[in-house]
Scaffold this motif. Structure first.
Motif, PDB file in Angstrom:
ATOM      1  N   ASN A  61       0.819  -1.207   0.000  1.00  0.00           N
ATOM      2  CA  ASN A  61       0.000   0.000   0.000  1.00  0.00           C
ATOM      3  C   ASN A  61       0.855   1.260   0.000  1.00  0.00           C
ATOM      4  O   ASN A  61       0.528   2.249  -0.656  1.00  0.00           O
ATOM      5  CB  ASN A  61      -0.926   0.003   1.217  1.00  0.00           C
ATOM      6  N   THR A  62       1.974   1.236   0.715  1.00  0.00           N
ATOM      7  CA  THR A  62       2.843   2.418   0.797  1.00  0.00           C
ATOM      8  C   THR A  62       3.754   2.539  -0.414  1.00  0.00           C
ATOM      9  O   THR A  62       3.801   3.582  -1.072  1.00  0.00           O
ATOM     10  CB  THR A  62       3.701   2.356   2.079  1.00  0.00           C
ATOM     11  N   VAL A  63       4.487   1.471  -0.717  1.00  0.00           N
ATOM     12  CA  VAL A  63       5.561   1.546  -1.715  1.00  0.00           C
ATOM     13  C   VAL A  63       5.049   1.493  -3.148  1.00  0.00           C
ATOM     14  O   VAL A  63       5.555   2.208  -4.022  1.00  0.00           O
ATOM     15  CB  VAL A  63       6.580   0.416  -1.462  1.00  0.00           C
ATOM     16  N   PHE A  64       4.042   0.687  -3.410  1.00  0.00           N
ATOM     17  CA  PHE A  64       3.580   0.490  -4.782  1.00  0.00           C
ATOM     18  C   PHE A  64       2.259   1.202  -5.090  1.00  0.00           C
ATOM     19  O   PHE A  64       2.147   1.887  -6.111  1.00  0.00           O
ATOM     20  CB  PHE A  64       3.436  -1.004  -5.074  1.00  0.00           C
ATOM     21  N   VAL A  65       1.277   1.052  -4.227  1.00  0.00           N
ATOM     22  CA  VAL A  65      -0.039   1.638  -4.483  1.00  0.00           C
ATOM     23  C   VAL A  65      -0.032   3.142  -4.258  1.00  0.00           C
ATOM     24  O   VAL A  65      -0.633   3.900  -5.037  1.00  0.00           O
ATOM     25  CB  VAL A  65      -1.114   0.966  -3.600  1.00  0.00           C
ATOM     26  N   GLY A  66       0.659   3.599  -3.227  1.00  0.00           N
ATOM     27  CA  GLY A  66       0.691   5.027  -2.906  1.00  0.00           C
ATOM     28  C   GLY A  66       1.091   5.920  -4.069  1.00  0.00           C
ATOM     29  O   GLY A  66       0.363   6.866  -4.422  1.00  0.00           O
ATOM     30  N   PRO A  67       2.222   5.663  -4.723  1.00  0.00           N
ATOM     31  CA  PRO A  67       2.622   6.501  -5.860  1.00  0.00           C
ATOM     32  C   PRO A  67       1.638   6.455  -7.020  1.00  0.00           C
ATOM     33  O   PRO A  67       1.499   7.433  -7.767  1.00  0.00           O
ATOM     34  CB  PRO A  67       3.980   5.913  -6.269  1.00  0.00           C
ATOM     35  N   ALA A  68       0.924   5.333  -7.177  1.00  0.00           N
ATOM     36  CA  ALA A  68       0.041   5.145  -8.328  1.00  0.00           C
ATOM     37  C   ALA A  68      -1.318   5.819  -8.168  1.00  0.00           C
ATOM     38  O   ALA A  68      -2.148   5.762  -9.081  1.00  0.00           O
ATOM     39  CB  ALA A  68      -0.156   3.650  -8.580  1.00  0.00           C
ATOM     40  N   LYS A  69      -1.550   6.456  -7.020  1.00  0.00           N
ATOM     41  CA  LYS A  69      -2.820   7.158  -6.816  1.00  0.00           C
ATOM     42  C   LYS A  69      -2.861   8.485  -7.556  1.00  0.00           C
ATOM     43  O   LYS A  69      -3.931   9.078  -7.716  1.00  0.00           O
ATOM     44  CB  LYS A  69      -3.060   7.373  -5.328  1.00  0.00           C
ATOM     45  N   ALA A  70      -1.707   8.958  -8.007  1.00  0.00           N
ATOM     46  CA  ALA A  70      -1.657  10.233  -8.742  1.00  0.00           C
ATOM     47  C   ALA A  70      -2.435  10.108 -10.050  1.00  0.00           C
ATOM     48  O   ALA A  70      -2.304   9.103 -10.759  1.00  0.00           O
ATOM     49  CB  ALA A  70      -0.205  10.614  -9.022  1.00  0.00           C
ATOM     50  N   PRO A  71      -3.251  11.115 -10.395  1.00  0.00           N
ATOM     51  CA  PRO A  71      -4.019  11.073 -11.650  1.00  0.00           C
ATOM     52  C   PRO A  71      -3.108  10.881 -12.861  1.00  0.00           C
ATOM     53  O   PRO A  71      -2.092  11.576 -12.995  1.00  0.00           O
ATOM     54  CB  PRO A  71      -4.697  12.446 -11.686  1.00  0.00           C
ATOM     55  N   GLY A  72      -3.463   9.936 -13.701  1.00  0.00           N
ATOM     56  CA  GLY A  72      -2.687   9.651 -14.901  1.00  0.00           C
ATOM     57  C   GLY A  72      -1.746   8.474 -14.761  1.00  0.00           C
ATOM     58  O   GLY A  72      -1.267   7.925 -15.763  1.00  0.00           O
ATOM     59  N   TYR A  73      -1.463   8.062 -13.530  1.00  0.00           N
ATOM     60  CA  TYR A  73      -0.495   6.990 -13.287  1.00  0.00           C
ATOM     61  C   TYR A  73      -1.007   5.644 -13.821  1.00  0.00           C
ATOM     62  O   TYR A  73      -0.299   4.940 -14.557  1.00  0.00           O
ATOM     63  CB  TYR A  73      -0.197   6.885 -11.792  1.00  0.00           C
ATOM     64  N   LYS A  74      -2.236   5.281 -13.441  1.00  0.00           N
ATOM     65  CA  LYS A  74      -2.766   3.989 -13.875  1.00  0.00           C
ATOM     66  C   LYS A  74      -2.970   3.948 -15.389  1.00  0.00           C
ATOM     67  O   LYS A  74      -2.773   2.908 -16.019  1.00  0.00           O
ATOM     68  CB  LYS A  74      -4.079   3.709 -13.152  1.00  0.00           C
ATOM     69  N   GLU A  75      -3.344   5.080 -15.955  1.00  0.00           N
ATOM     70  CA  GLU A  75      -3.499   5.155 -17.413  1.00  0.00           C
ATOM     71  C   GLU A  75      -2.153   4.915 -18.096  1.00  0.00           C
ATOM     72  O   GLU A  75      -2.076   4.261 -19.138  1.00  0.00           O
ATOM     73  CB  GLU A  75      -4.076   6.511 -17.809  1.00  0.00           C
ATOM     74  N   TYR A  76      -1.091   5.449 -17.487  1.00  0.00           N
ATOM     75  CA  TYR A  76       0.260   5.218 -17.994  1.00  0.00           C
ATOM     76  C   TYR A  76       0.587   3.728 -17.956  1.00  0.00           C
ATOM     77  O   TYR A  76       1.133   3.163 -18.919  1.00  0.00           O
ATOM     78  CB  TYR A  76       1.266   6.011 -17.161  1.00  0.00           C
ATOM     79  N   MET A  77       0.258   3.081 -16.842  1.00  0.00           N
ATOM     80  CA  MET A  77       0.521   1.644 -16.726  1.00  0.00           C
ATOM     81  C   MET A  77      -0.233   0.858 -17.792  1.00  0.00           C
ATOM     82  O   MET A  77       0.332  -0.051 -18.415  1.00  0.00           O
ATOM     83  CB  MET A  77       0.126   1.153 -15.334  1.00  0.00           C
ATOM     84  N   LYS A  78      -1.488   1.189 -18.001  1.00  0.00           N
ATOM     85  CA  LYS A  78      -2.301   0.468 -18.984  1.00  0.00           C
ATOM     86  C   LYS A  78      -1.740   0.623 -20.393  1.00  0.00           C
ATOM     87  O   LYS A  78      -1.839  -0.279 -21.218  1.00  0.00           O
ATOM     88  CB  LYS A  78      -3.739   0.953 -18.914  1.00  0.00           C
ATOM     89  N   ALA A  79      -1.126   1.775 -20.641  1.00  0.00           N
ATOM     90  CA  ALA A  79      -0.512   2.007 -21.950  1.00  0.00           C
ATOM     91  C   ALA A  79       0.837   1.302 -22.079  1.00  0.00           C
ATOM     92  O   ALA A  79       1.418   1.249 -23.170  1.00  0.00           O
ATOM     93  CB  ALA A  79      -0.325   3.505 -22.181  1.00  0.00           C
ATOM     94  N   HIS A  80       1.344   0.771 -20.944  1.00  0.00           N
ATOM     95  CA  HIS A  80       2.621   0.053 -20.930  1.00  0.00           C
ATOM     96  C   HIS A  80       2.417  -1.379 -20.448  1.00  0.00           C
ATOM     97  O   HIS A  80       3.156  -1.874 -19.584  1.00  0.00           O
ATOM     98  CB  HIS A  80       3.629   0.788 -20.046  1.00  0.00           C
ATOM     99  N   LYS A  81       1.414  -2.042 -21.008  1.00  0.00           N
ATOM    100  CA  LYS A  81       1.150  -3.464 -20.756  1.00  0.00           C
ATOM    101  C   LYS A  81       0.908  -3.756 -19.279  1.00  0.00           C
ATOM    102  O   LYS A  81       1.314  -4.805 -18.749  1.00  0.00           O
ATOM    103  CB  LYS A  81       2.306  -4.322 -21.283  1.00  0.00           C
ATOM    104  N   ASP A  82       0.276  -2.821 -18.586  1.00  0.00           N
ATOM    105  CA  ASP A  82      -0.105  -2.971 -17.174  1.00  0.00           C
ATOM    106  C   ASP A  82       1.088  -3.122 -16.238  1.00  0.00           C
ATOM    107  O   ASP A  82       0.953  -3.656 -15.119  1.00  0.00           O
ATOM    108  CB  ASP A  82      -1.046  -4.172 -16.976  1.00  0.00           C
ATOM    109  N   ALA A  83       2.249  -2.657 -16.669  1.00  0.00           N
ATOM    110  CA  ALA A  83       3.447  -2.750 -15.836  1.00  0.00           C
ATOM    111  C   ALA A  83       3.735  -1.413 -15.170  1.00  0.00           C
ATOM    112  O   ALA A  83       3.430  -0.351 -15.723  1.00  0.00           O
ATOM    113  CB  ALA A  83       4.642  -3.173 -16.685  1.00  0.00           C
ATOM    114  N   ILE A  84       4.328  -1.467 -13.984  1.00  0.00           N
ATOM    115  CA  ILE A  84       4.736  -0.215 -13.357  1.00  0.00           C
ATOM    116  C   ILE A  84       6.005   0.294 -14.050  1.00  0.00           C
ATOM    117  O   ILE A  84       6.779  -0.494 -14.604  1.00  0.00           O
ATOM    118  CB  ILE A  84       4.971  -0.365 -11.837  1.00  0.00           C
ATOM    119  N   PRO A  85       6.230   1.606 -14.064  1.00  0.00           N
ATOM    120  CA  PRO A  85       7.424   2.159 -14.726  1.00  0.00           C
ATOM    121  C   PRO A  85       8.695   1.527 -14.168  1.00  0.00           C
ATOM    122  O   PRO A  85       8.837   1.350 -12.954  1.00  0.00           O
ATOM    123  CB  PRO A  85       7.338   3.650 -14.395  1.00  0.00           C
ATOM    124  N   TYR A  86       9.623   1.236 -15.076  1.00  0.00           N
ATOM    125  CA  TYR A  86      10.822   0.517 -14.658  1.00  0.00           C
ATOM    126  C   TYR A  86      12.052   1.139 -15.325  1.00  0.00           C
ATOM    127  O   TYR A  86      12.087   2.336 -15.605  1.00  0.00           O
ATOM    128  CB  TYR A  86      10.639  -0.978 -14.998  1.00  0.00           C
TER     129      TYR A  86
END
Length: 439
Positions: free
Chosen positions: A244-269
């Motif tokens: 919840n802190t390390v992975f989900v917390g940063p992804a709550k920012a607007p646009g983050y999940k949309e970015y992931m979906k555009a990158h095969k559902d992966a977190i930025p690496y």
């Protein structure tokens, strides 16, 4: 010693007094060179074979270890064999090759040594050559007892931890203040929100290498329930707090999940940070700049300490040491031990530190020169030592079997928010894999 296929826990048996007694803490520090106790055996010619599960190239080996060892021991012929896709440890042993020194990181060392019968209790050799664990960072020294509570199968030579890299150009572009040493995760997440934005191109503020963050997690959560010998991603509530802190917390920012979906559902690496340059902050290994030096040289970056949990102020990631061992099959154990003795000497630890290889020594003077002779000496490399190391929890020889499935749980938890379903299915699937592996 192995109990029911598991490596005994440090917490069950270890005390500092026991460790100190085993390693002669009252003896002077190892300095390398001739020791009267060995009858001058370091002066005798020796042919030593060194192998590692790391896959490090011969160039990397020579730069860090091979060349200094050749200078220190000109009478030794030290042959380094690189792990390759068709030349793992089993293939090497099947070919009839003798391995005198094996080295690997904490993640792979125990399984490689124990599963292949290479374990050799180095306790007496350590006494003979005055190897002193009290001169090492404590959690690193303590971690040795996780492999066996009453035998010493490996000696830590260098270390690693997690830090937070950032792209200065993106901060400048959007007029956002740079990160600082000592930030909490909440502060880093808030900073990341300011960088998760679009100007025709979508940018993301904060991400991390999920495999490394899980392996070296700050909450010191083991991958396996030690008492039950089973995976615990669902049954241990701490994993939910950590995700919840390390992975989900940063992804709550607007646009983050949309970015992931555009990158095969992966977190930025890695590529998003180094190549595409649309990731502003990335939590990664402190040593990674020397793995991808050209990529880092091509960008305007700096580094700060890993953000911390509010509940654990000043506590960074776990240490991730690399051990060197004299193997059971070696016929030249004194000479092999002389090599390891030199690698942990103040002289060699200082050389490694200057190159940007994190030392295991607890000497402030050795830490102070960290990275001074590296290509990135103008960066805030001292941030690697800003936090305390988190305690290293129980480590099973099967942790690597669980790492990828645990990491694969990150994207669905972020995108769907369903911890229970994801964690439960992951725990059930990995329990089957673990049971099969134990057979």
């Amino acid at each position: 010693m192995r109990i029911n296929g598991r490596i005994p826990s440090l917490g069950i048996i270890l005390s500092l007094a026991v460790l100190s007694a085993a390693c002669s803490t009252t003896a002077p520090a190892a300095k390398g060179g001739t020791n009267a106790a060995d009858g001058g055996k370091d002066l005798e010619p020796a042919n030593l074979v060194v192998y590692s599960g790391s896959g490090d190239s011969p160039e990397s080996w020579n730069e860090r270890f091979g060349n200094p060892l050749k200078e220190k021991f000109p009478q030794y012929n030290i042959k380094y064999i690189q792990k390759q896709s068709n030349l793992g440890i089993k293939e090497l042993l099947t070919s009839g090759e003798t391995i005198d020194i094996y080295w690997d990181s904490i993640g792979g060392f125990a399984s490689a040594v124990l599963d292949n019968g290479l374990e050799f209790d180095m306790t007496e050799l350590m006494k003979k050559y005055n190897v002193d664990f009290s001169r090492m960072e404590k959690t690193v020294a303590d971690s040795v007892k996780q492999i066996s509570p009453d035998k010493i199968y490996g000696i830590p030579v260098f270390n690693n931890n997690m830090v937070l890299y950032y792209n200065k150009d993106l901060f400048d572009k959007f007029g956002v203040p740079y990160p600082k040493d000592g930030m909490t995760w909440n502060e880093a997440i808030q900073l990341g929100e300011k960088l998760t934005r679009s100007d025709g191109k979508q940018y993301v503020g904060l991400s991390s290498s999920q495999t490394h963050m899980l392996l070296m997690n700050q909450l010191s959560i083991p991958f396996i329930d030690q008492a039950k010998g089973t995976p615990n991603i669902f049954s241990n509530e701490k994993w939910r707090d950590y995700f919840n802190t390390v992975f989900v917390g940063p992804a709550k920012a607007p646009g983050y999940k949309e970015y992931m979906k555009a990158h095969k559902d992966a977190i930025p690496y890695r590529n998003e940070f180094l190549k595409d340059k649309d990731l502003a902050m990335f939590a990664w290994l402190s040593s990674i700049i020397f793995v991808f030096p050209e990529d880092f040289s091509a960008m305007n970056w700096d580094v700060v300490s890993l953000p911390t949990f509010d509940s654990l102020p000043g506590v960074g990631s776990q240490a991730y040491p690399t051990y060197f061992s004299v193997t059971s099959m070696s016929k030249q154990r004194d000479q092999a031990m002389k090599v390891i003795q030199y690698l942990i000497s103040d002289e060699m630890q200082e050389k490694l530190s200057k190159k940007g290889v994190m030392p295991v020594s607890n000497s402030d003077a050795i830490k102070k020169v960290y990275g001074q002779e590296s290509a990135f000496k103008d960066k805030n490399l001292k941030s690697a030592f800003y936090n305390k190391f988190a305690p290293i929890p129980y480590k099973s020889q099967y942790d690597n079997l669980l790492l990828t499935p645990y990491a694969k749980a990150v994207p669905p938890v972020i995108l769907n928010g369903d911890y229970n379903t994801t964690f439960r299915s992951t725990e059930e699937d990995t329990a089957k894999k673990l049971a099969d592996a134990k057979k």
